[in-house]
Motif scaffolding. Structure first.
Motif, mmCIF file in Angstrom:
data_model
loop_
_atom_site.group_PDB
_atom_site.id
_atom_site.type_symbol
_atom_site.label_atom_id
_atom_site.label_comp_id
_atom_site.label_asym_id
_atom_site.label_seq_id
_atom_site.Cartn_x
_atom_site.Cartn_y
_atom_site.Cartn_z
ATOM 1 N N VAL A 203 60.909 42.958 24.775
ATOM 2 C CA VAL A 203 60.136 43.781 25.705
ATOM 3 C C VAL A 203 61.103 44.440 26.692
ATOM 4 C CG1 VAL A 203 58.376 43.743 27.518
ATOM 5 C CG2 VAL A 203 58.083 42.356 25.452
ATOM 6 N N GLY A 204 60.810 45.695 27.078
ATOM 7 C CA GLY A 204 61.673 46.410 28.008
ATOM 8 C C GLY A 204 61.675 45.818 29.400
ATOM 9 N N GLY A 205 62.473 46.421 30.257
ATOM 10 C CA GLY A 205 62.586 45.935 31.622
ATOM 11 C C GLY A 205 63.558 44.782 31.737
ATOM 12 N N HIS A 206 63.557 44.146 32.885
ATOM 13 C CA HIS A 206 64.506 43.073 33.183
ATOM 14 C C HIS A 206 63.755 41.792 33.517
ATOM 15 C CE1 HIS A 206 67.835 45.863 33.117
ATOM 16 N NE2 HIS A 206 67.151 46.659 33.921
ATOM 17 N N TRP A 207 64.309 40.698 33.042
ATOM 18 C CA TRP A 207 63.715 39.396 33.317
ATOM 19 C C TRP A 207 64.052 38.952 34.734
ATOM 20 C CZ3 TRP A 207 60.598 35.696 31.127
ATOM 21 C CH2 TRP A 207 60.575 34.459 31.781
ATOM 22 N N SER A 208 63.053 38.485 35.431
ATOM 23 C CA SER A 208 63.241 37.714 36.657
ATOM 24 C C SER A 208 61.999 36.867 36.822
ATOM 25 C CB SER A 208 63.441 38.621 37.888
ATOM 26 O OG SER A 208 62.238 39.259 38.253
ATOM 27 N N TRP A 209 62.109 35.820 37.626
ATOM 28 C CA TRP A 209 60.923 34.990 37.874
ATOM 29 C C TRP A 209 59.817 35.827 38.518
ATOM 30 C CZ3 TRP A 209 62.398 31.366 34.942
ATOM 31 C CH2 TRP A 209 63.597 30.665 35.085
ATOM 32 N N ALA A 210 60.183 36.638 39.497
ATOM 33 C CA ALA A 210 59.174 37.433 40.198
ATOM 34 C C ALA A 210 58.529 38.463 39.280
ATOM 35 C CB ALA A 210 59.800 38.125 41.411
ATOM 36 N N ASN A 211 59.336 39.111 38.418
ATOM 37 C CA ASN A 211 58.755 40.064 37.473
ATOM 38 C C ASN A 211 57.747 39.374 36.559
ATOM 39 O OD1 ASN A 211 60.149 42.252 38.432
ATOM 40 N ND2 ASN A 211 61.622 42.342 36.750
ATOM 41 N N ALA A 212 58.098 38.187 36.079
ATOM 42 C CA ALA A 212 57.185 37.468 35.190
ATOM 43 C C ALA A 212 55.893 37.087 35.908
ATOM 44 C CB ALA A 212 57.874 36.229 34.618
ATOM 45 N N LEU A 213 55.985 36.685 37.167
ATOM 46 C CA LEU A 213 54.766 36.398 37.938
ATOM 47 C C LEU A 213 53.895 37.652 38.060
ATOM 48 C CD1 LEU A 213 56.131 34.160 40.841
ATOM 49 C CD2 LEU A 213 54.653 33.439 38.961
ATOM 50 N N ASP A 214 54.514 38.788 38.333
ATOM 51 C CA ASP A 214 53.755 40.039 38.406
ATOM 52 C C ASP A 214 53.111 40.361 37.057
ATOM 53 O OD1 ASP A 214 54.448 40.386 41.046
ATOM 54 O OD2 ASP A 214 56.054 41.824 40.635
ATOM 55 N N ASP A 215 53.831 40.077 35.966
ATOM 56 C CA ASP A 215 53.297 40.367 34.634
ATOM 57 C C ASP A 215 52.060 39.522 34.339
ATOM 58 O OD1 ASP A 215 55.418 42.121 34.304
ATOM 59 O OD2 ASP A 215 56.612 40.717 33.118
ATOM 60 N N VAL A 216 52.095 38.253 34.706
ATOM 61 C CA VAL A 216 50.926 37.390 34.491
ATOM 62 C C VAL A 216 49.732 37.927 35.263
ATOM 63 C CG1 VAL A 216 49.981 35.073 34.784
ATOM 64 C CG2 VAL A 216 52.342 35.361 34.018
ATOM 65 N N ALA A 217 49.954 38.287 36.518
ATOM 66 C CA ALA A 217 48.858 38.817 37.330
ATOM 67 C C ALA A 217 48.286 40.085 36.713
ATOM 68 C CB ALA A 217 49.347 39.080 38.752
ATOM 69 N N ARG A 218 49.166 40.946 36.215
ATOM 70 C CA ARG A 218 48.700 42.194 35.605
ATOM 71 C C ARG A 218 47.869 41.916 34.349
ATOM 72 N NH1 ARG A 218 45.906 46.255 35.127
ATOM 73 N NH2 ARG A 218 46.484 47.736 33.512
ATOM 74 N N VAL A 219 48.324 41.011 33.505
ATOM 75 C CA VAL A 219 47.594 40.710 32.273
ATOM 76 C C VAL A 219 46.242 40.089 32.585
ATOM 77 C CG1 VAL A 219 47.609 39.276 30.188
ATOM 78 C CG2 VAL A 219 49.652 40.577 30.833
ATOM 79 N N LEU A 220 46.190 39.200 33.558
ATOM 80 C CA LEU A 220 44.906 38.589 33.924
ATOM 81 C C LEU A 220 43.917 39.627 34.451
ATOM 82 C CD1 LEU A 220 46.086 35.261 35.600
ATOM 83 C CD2 LEU A 220 44.986 35.538 33.380
ATOM 84 N N ARG A 221 44.420 40.632 35.135
ATOM 85 C CA ARG A 221 43.524 41.710 35.557
ATOM 86 C C ARG A 221 43.113 42.574 34.366
ATOM 87 N NH1 ARG A 221 47.370 42.190 39.757
ATOM 88 N NH2 ARG A 221 48.223 44.078 38.802
ATOM 89 N N ALA A 222 44.061 42.858 33.487
ATOM 90 C CA ALA A 222 43.819 43.805 32.396
ATOM 91 C C ALA A 222 42.765 43.311 31.416
ATOM 92 C CB ALA A 222 45.120 44.095 31.652
ATOM 93 N N VAL A 223 42.746 42.014 31.117
ATOM 94 C CA VAL A 223 41.770 41.529 30.147
ATOM 95 C C VAL A 223 40.356 41.579 30.696
ATOM 96 C CG1 VAL A 223 43.443 40.077 28.930
ATOM 97 C CG2 VAL A 223 42.096 39.094 30.799
ATOM 98 N N ARG A 224 40.221 41.738 32.023
ATOM 99 C CA ARG A 224 38.896 41.851 32.630
ATOM 100 C C ARG A 224 38.472 43.297 32.861
ATOM 101 N NH1 ARG A 224 39.855 37.982 37.654
ATOM 102 N NH2 ARG A 224 41.985 38.602 37.164
ATOM 103 N N GLU A 225 39.360 44.246 32.595
ATOM 104 C CA GLU A 225 38.991 45.646 32.758
ATOM 105 C C GLU A 225 37.905 46.008 31.754
ATOM 106 O OE1 GLU A 225 42.700 47.689 32.488
ATOM 107 O OE2 GLU A 225 43.354 47.029 34.472
ATOM 108 N N GLU A 226 36.965 46.816 32.193
ATOM 109 C CA GLU A 226 35.762 47.063 31.403
ATOM 110 C C GLU A 226 36.072 47.560 30.002
ATOM 111 O OE1 GLU A 226 31.573 49.599 31.738
ATOM 112 O OE2 GLU A 226 33.018 49.595 33.385
#
Length: 275
Positions: free
Chosen positions: A70-93
């Motif tokens: 996957v593109g971008g750069h690994w960091s702990w903070a980036n991964a936390l942001d990614d989890v939050a984004r995915v949890l929001r995305a699966v609930r999008e209508e």
């Protein structure tokens, strides 16, 4: 409405995160479990995804930025942001409707770093209806206890696992953990989980997340949650307890958010390219 296995993507700060959605048979809407792997992600818990699908759950496995192609750069903070984004995305209508998902019955599961990420993210997202952390790594506790020898050991250990990751180093990852400090203490999240369903599983033969450091203090701290907890004499990947892990997670989610009718063995669906 047959079972299907589909490649899906999610935008996170302009990077397309890759995921595989295991969708059960039936019209739904299905409860959904997002599965978060650890560092660097050698164990991705596809066995749990398949077990949950058979029990009527849609199960999503995905990769964070900078990991496994996957593109971008690994960091702990980036991964936390990614989890939050995915949890929001699966609930999008649109996404929920396209995949027959029930946004009101969302669970997040994580192993090791993923367990940390699951708890950190769910603490700030009351729309997460159930949370599972297995062998969760408590960054705040580790940062608090670091001495020079321990710091060197973590830098070396992180460096040794960087092959499937990009854009980081052991030194950068330890520095990020130190800078976060108590902000990444899992016990401090306990008030956010009062009355909410949480499953914590510790691993008693595990040098990566020893239970006396990463699991038992969290069990005490989370006494106000609707808590289920176990500690098993097994290694970090739960290598000899995978069937028990799947059954325990499935039973916990059945009580917390409710599955649907099981999918019969042998039902096939569309396969994503490369799966």
């Amino acid at each position: 409405m047959r079972a299907a296995t589909s490649a899906v993507t999610f935008d996170s700060d302009g990077v397309a995160l890759l995921g595989v959605l295991h969708l059960p048979e039936g019209e739904g809407p299905h409860p959904v479990a997002v599965l978060c792997h650890g560092f660097p992600g050698n164990e991705r818990n596809f066995d749990l995804a398949q077990s949950l699908r058979r029990a009527g759950y849609a199960a999503l496995v995905f990769h964070y930025r900078g990991s496994w192609g996957v593109g971008g750069h690994w960091s702990w903070a980036n991964a936390l942001d990614d989890v939050a984004r995915v949890l929001r995305a699966v609930r999008e209508e649109a996404f929920a409707a396209a995949h027959r998902l029930d946004p009101g019955r969302l669970a997040v599961f994580g192993h090791s770093f993923g367990g940390f990420a699951a708890l950190m993210t769910a603490a700030g997202d009351p729309g997460v209806a159930a949370t599972v952390s297995v062998s969760g790594f408590d960054f705040g506790t580790v940062a608090r206890r670091l001495d020079p020898a321990g710091r060197r050991a973590y830098v070396e250990a992180f460096d040794a696992d960087l092959l499937p990751l990009r854009g980081t180093s052991g030194e950068a990852l330890v520095g990020e953990m130190e800078a976060a400090g108590e902000r990444w203490s899992l016990a401090a999240l306990a008030p956010s989980f009062a009355g909410r369903p949480v499953l914590l599983i510790g691993t008693g033969l595990d040098p990566v997340t020893p239970a006396e450091v990463h699991h038992r203090p969290l069990v005490s701290a989370f006494a106000g949650a609707r808590l289920q907890h176990d500690e098993w004499p097994t290694d970090h990947a739960l290598s000899d307890r995978r069937a028990e892990l799947a059954a325990t997670v499935r039973d916990f989610l059945d009580r917390a958010i409710g599955g649907t009718a099981p999918v019969p063995e042998g039902v096939s669906g569309g396969l994503a390219e490369g799966v």
